[in-house]
Design a protein around this motif. Structure first.
Motif, PDB file in Angstrom:
ATOM      1  N   GLN A 155       0.844  -1.197   0.000  1.00  0.00           N
ATOM      2  CA  GLN A 155       0.000   0.000   0.000  1.00  0.00           C
ATOM      3  C   GLN A 155       0.886   1.256   0.000  1.00  0.00           C
ATOM      4  O   GLN A 155       1.094   1.878   1.057  1.00  0.00           O
ATOM      5  CB  GLN A 155      -0.919  -0.018   1.218  1.00  0.00           C
ATOM      6  N   ALA A 156       1.423   1.605  -1.161  1.00  0.00           N
ATOM      7  CA  ALA A 156       2.287   2.788  -1.244  1.00  0.00           C
ATOM      8  C   ALA A 156       1.545   3.966  -1.841  1.00  0.00           C
ATOM      9  O   ALA A 156       1.711   5.113  -1.398  1.00  0.00           O
ATOM     10  CB  ALA A 156       3.530   2.485  -2.076  1.00  0.00           C
ATOM     11  N   ASN A 157       0.743   3.703  -2.861  1.00  0.00           N
ATOM     12  CA  ASN A 157       0.119   4.802  -3.594  1.00  0.00           C
ATOM     13  C   ASN A 157      -1.098   4.246  -4.342  1.00  0.00           C
ATOM     14  O   ASN A 157      -0.987   3.270  -5.091  1.00  0.00           O
ATOM     15  CB  ASN A 157       1.142   5.374  -4.596  1.00  0.00           C
ATOM     16  N   LEU A 158      -2.242   4.866  -4.155  1.00  0.00           N
ATOM     17  CA  LEU A 158      -3.485   4.378  -4.775  1.00  0.00           C
ATOM     18  C   LEU A 158      -3.375   4.358  -6.296  1.00  0.00           C
ATOM     19  O   LEU A 158      -3.929   3.467  -6.951  1.00  0.00           O
ATOM     20  CB  LEU A 158      -4.661   5.272  -4.331  1.00  0.00           C
ATOM     21  N   ARG A 159      -2.630   5.316  -6.864  1.00  0.00           N
ATOM     22  CA  ARG A 159      -2.507   5.350  -8.337  1.00  0.00           C
ATOM     23  C   ARG A 159      -1.710   4.139  -8.833  1.00  0.00           C
ATOM     24  O   ARG A 159      -2.009   3.581  -9.892  1.00  0.00           O
ATOM     25  CB  ARG A 159      -1.867   6.672  -8.779  1.00  0.00           C
ATOM     26  N   ILE A 160      -0.674   3.736  -8.077  1.00  0.00           N
ATOM     27  CA  ILE A 160       0.105   2.544  -8.461  1.00  0.00           C
ATOM     28  C   ILE A 160      -0.779   1.303  -8.335  1.00  0.00           C
ATOM     29  O   ILE A 160      -0.801   0.430  -9.206  1.00  0.00           O
ATOM     30  CB  ILE A 160       1.368   2.392  -7.565  1.00  0.00           C
ATOM     31  N   ILE A 161      -1.539   1.235  -7.246  1.00  0.00           N
ATOM     32  CA  ILE A 161      -2.401   0.072  -6.997  1.00  0.00           C
ATOM     33  C   ILE A 161      -3.433  -0.060  -8.125  1.00  0.00           C
ATOM     34  O   ILE A 161      -3.655  -1.157  -8.660  1.00  0.00           O
ATOM     35  CB  ILE A 161      -3.098   0.218  -5.617  1.00  0.00           C
ATOM     36  N   LYS A 162      -4.044   1.069  -8.508  1.00  0.00           N
ATOM     37  CA  LYS A 162      -5.062   1.044  -9.579  1.00  0.00           C
ATOM     38  C   LYS A 162      -4.455   0.599 -10.896  1.00  0.00           C
ATOM     39  O   LYS A 162      -5.024  -0.217 -11.626  1.00  0.00           O
ATOM     40  CB  LYS A 162      -5.665   2.441  -9.752  1.00  0.00           C
ATOM     41  N   SER A 163      -3.285   1.158 -11.217  1.00  0.00           N
ATOM     42  CA  SER A 163      -2.656   0.837 -12.495  1.00  0.00           C
ATOM     43  C   SER A 163      -2.273  -0.648 -12.568  1.00  0.00           C
ATOM     44  O   SER A 163      -2.455  -1.303 -13.606  1.00  0.00           O
ATOM     45  CB  SER A 163      -1.437   1.751 -12.677  1.00  0.00           C
ATOM     46  N   THR A 164      -1.761  -1.194 -11.448  1.00  0.00           N
ATOM     47  CA  THR A 164      -1.364  -2.612 -11.426  1.00  0.00           C
ATOM     48  C   THR A 164      -2.597  -3.500 -11.586  1.00  0.00           C
ATOM     49  O   THR A 164      -2.590  -4.463 -12.362  1.00  0.00           O
ATOM     50  CB  THR A 164      -0.626  -2.935 -10.109  1.00  0.00           C
ATOM     51  N   ALA A 165      -3.669  -3.170 -10.857  1.00  0.00           N
ATOM     52  CA  ALA A 165      -4.897  -3.971 -10.948  1.00  0.00           C
ATOM     53  C   ALA A 165      -5.432  -3.950 -12.378  1.00  0.00           C
ATOM     54  O   ALA A 165      -5.842  -4.981 -12.922  1.00  0.00           O
ATOM     55  CB  ALA A 165      -5.931  -3.440  -9.964  1.00  0.00           C
ATOM     56  N   GLN A 166      -5.400  -2.770 -12.987  1.00  0.00           N
ATOM     57  CA  GLN A 166      -5.901  -2.629 -14.365  1.00  0.00           C
ATOM     58  C   GLN A 166      -5.094  -3.505 -15.323  1.00  0.00           C
ATOM     59  O   GLN A 166      -5.656  -4.224 -16.153  1.00  0.00           O
ATOM     60  CB  GLN A 166      -5.804  -1.168 -14.776  1.00  0.00           C
ATOM     61  N   LYS A 167      -3.743  -3.478 -15.153  1.00  0.00           N
ATOM     62  CA  LYS A 167      -2.889  -4.304 -16.022  1.00  0.00           C
ATOM     63  C   LYS A 167      -3.166  -5.788 -15.844  1.00  0.00           C
ATOM     64  O   LYS A 167      -2.919  -6.590 -16.743  1.00  0.00           O
ATOM     65  CB  LYS A 167      -1.415  -4.042 -15.706  1.00  0.00           C
ATOM     66  N   MET A 168      -3.649  -6.161 -14.651  1.00  0.00           N
ATOM     67  CA  MET A 168      -3.926  -7.572 -14.399  1.00  0.00           C
ATOM     68  C   MET A 168      -5.361  -7.936 -14.732  1.00  0.00           C
ATOM     69  O   MET A 168      -5.779  -9.092 -14.548  1.00  0.00           O
ATOM     70  CB  MET A 168      -3.628  -7.893 -12.938  1.00  0.00           C
ATOM     71  N   GLY A 169      -6.125  -6.952 -15.173  1.00  0.00           N
ATOM     72  CA  GLY A 169      -7.519  -7.204 -15.539  1.00  0.00           C
ATOM     73  C   GLY A 169      -8.402  -7.461 -14.328  1.00  0.00           C
ATOM     74  O   GLY A 169      -9.387  -8.194 -14.400  1.00  0.00           O
ATOM     75  N   VAL A 170      -8.023  -6.875 -13.186  1.00  0.00           N
ATOM     76  CA  VAL A 170      -8.777  -7.080 -11.949  1.00  0.00           C
ATOM     77  C   VAL A 170      -9.396  -5.744 -11.533  1.00  0.00           C
ATOM     78  O   VAL A 170      -8.707  -4.736 -11.433  1.00  0.00           O
ATOM     79  CB  VAL A 170      -7.840  -7.611 -10.827  1.00  0.00           C
TER      80      VAL A 170
END
Ligand code: UT7
Length: 323
Positions: A251-266
């Motif tokens: 949990q470092a940054n919500l923008r990083i978390i969103k981008s990673t989830a999007q790349k994983m299709g989650v």
């Protein structure tokens, strides 16, 4: 038959003092709006002056043991992921061992900064599947408030303190990806990137030092590497983003978390989010989020979970586990 490291208990501890973003507005040139919009953080906890990493680690471990219904003497090993130990040595893990009243087994620390919990989980898994330990407590615990430069607005608003713990136990599995327990791990580091995230002090340089970060550069690496390591770990056991019930990210940054989830299709509705309440607690952030996710009723037995993290080193990795 395949031996699996299965989760028996989880727990966390957060220090009492909650610091809202607004508190920083009085001391540095920042705003609640900037912190929320750039990082997703709204508040964080800071340890009391007399509260140490081993105190918080012990509290989290005690709660995880309670959930597991196990006594400390029934544990074979303790691994603590931390970059902010009470003392240079002995390890936080041996301090926790003593505080829990555990007089057998072995205990050691792992230092891979924000990726520390992922590295510690992978090591605990290796100990269990190789038969060197039957039950392992894996803890992430940090007092990052001790290494902040309070005049540096680019870092001081981002971090917090806390601890989380898991109790893992060896169990028989079928060897397929339907087993409960740790299914796959992927660990990486690249020491050439030291200068973008480091503490400018340490024992052999004769100071404690403060955290220094080129945020934009770390952000760039995070967005590129987190989805990639998670996919690598999933590939190893023939799973994809579609199979994931919960991403439990660092949990470092919500923008990083969103981008990673999007790349994983989650979708974000399948991501456990605590960054708003805890800030970045480095190695503690994943076990804190796992524990909060269980407390909220999000994570349930049988769920497929992917954890991923990146931090100083750079060091990064992912663990796929079925709860
Ligand atoms: O857990 C280990 C891994 N760590 C991370 O994953 C952190 C990765 N990095 C990040 O999360 C983001 O890069 C930050 C949240 C640290 C920064 O967000 P950013 O969108 O990359 O902002 P920036 O560093 O490009 O700064 C934008 C502006 C700058 O001003 P100028 O140069 O555009 O005039 C900064 O000086 O925002 C300024 N700024 C601030 N303004 C108000 C930097 N910190 C602050 C602040 N309040 N606290």
């Amino acid at each position: 038959m395949t031996t699996r490291a299965q989760v028996r208990g989880v727990g966390h501890y957060l220090p009492k003092r909650v610091v809202p973003n607004s508190e920083f507005e009085t001391t540095i040139d920042t705003s609640d709006e900037w912190i929320r919009s750039r990082s997703g953080i709204e508040r964080r906890h800071f340890a009391a002056d007399d509260e140490t990493t081993s105190d918080m680690a012990t509290a989290a471990a005690t709660r995880a043991l309670d959930m597991a219904g196990l006594a400390a003497q029934e544990i074979d090993a303790i691994i603590v992921a931390t970059s902010t130990p009470d003392l240079t040595f002995p390890s936080v893990a041996t301090m926790v061992q003593a505080k829990l009243g555990m007089t057998k087994g072995f205990a050691f620390d792992v230092q891979a900064v924000c990726a520390g919990f992922v590295f510690a989980l992978a090591n605990a898994n290796a100990l269990i599947i190789s038969g060197q330990a039957n039950r392992v407590i894996v803890i992430g615990a940090e007092t990052f408030s001790r290494i902040m430069d309070w005049n540096d607005r680019t870092t001081s608003v981002l971090f917090g303190d806390g601890a989380g713990a898991l109790v893992l136990e060896a169990a028989d599995g079928t060897g397929t990806n339907t087993d409960r327990g740790i299914l796959a791990t992927d660990l990486n580091s690249d020491g050439r990137h030291k200068d973008i995230l480091y503490v400018d002090g340490g024992v052999s340089t004769q100071s404690t030092g403060h955290l220094r970060m080129q945020g934009k550069e770390v952000f760039r690496h995070a967005v590129e590497k987190l989805a990639s390591t998670a996919h690598t770990a999933l590939d190893k056991v023939g799973l994809t983003g579609d199979d994931i019930d919960w991403i439990v990210p660092h949990q470092a940054n919500l923008r990083i978390i969103k981008s990673t989830a999007q790349k994983m299709g989650v979708g974000l509705d399948r991501v456990v989010l605590t960054v708003q309440d805890h800030g970045n607690t480095s190695a503690a952030s994943i076990p804190l989020a796992l524990s909060v996710g269980v407390e909220r009723g999000q994570i349930k037995p049988g769920n497929l979970i992917v954890t991923e993290a990146i931090g100083g080193g750079l060091a990064w990795g992912a663990v796929v586990l079925r709860w």
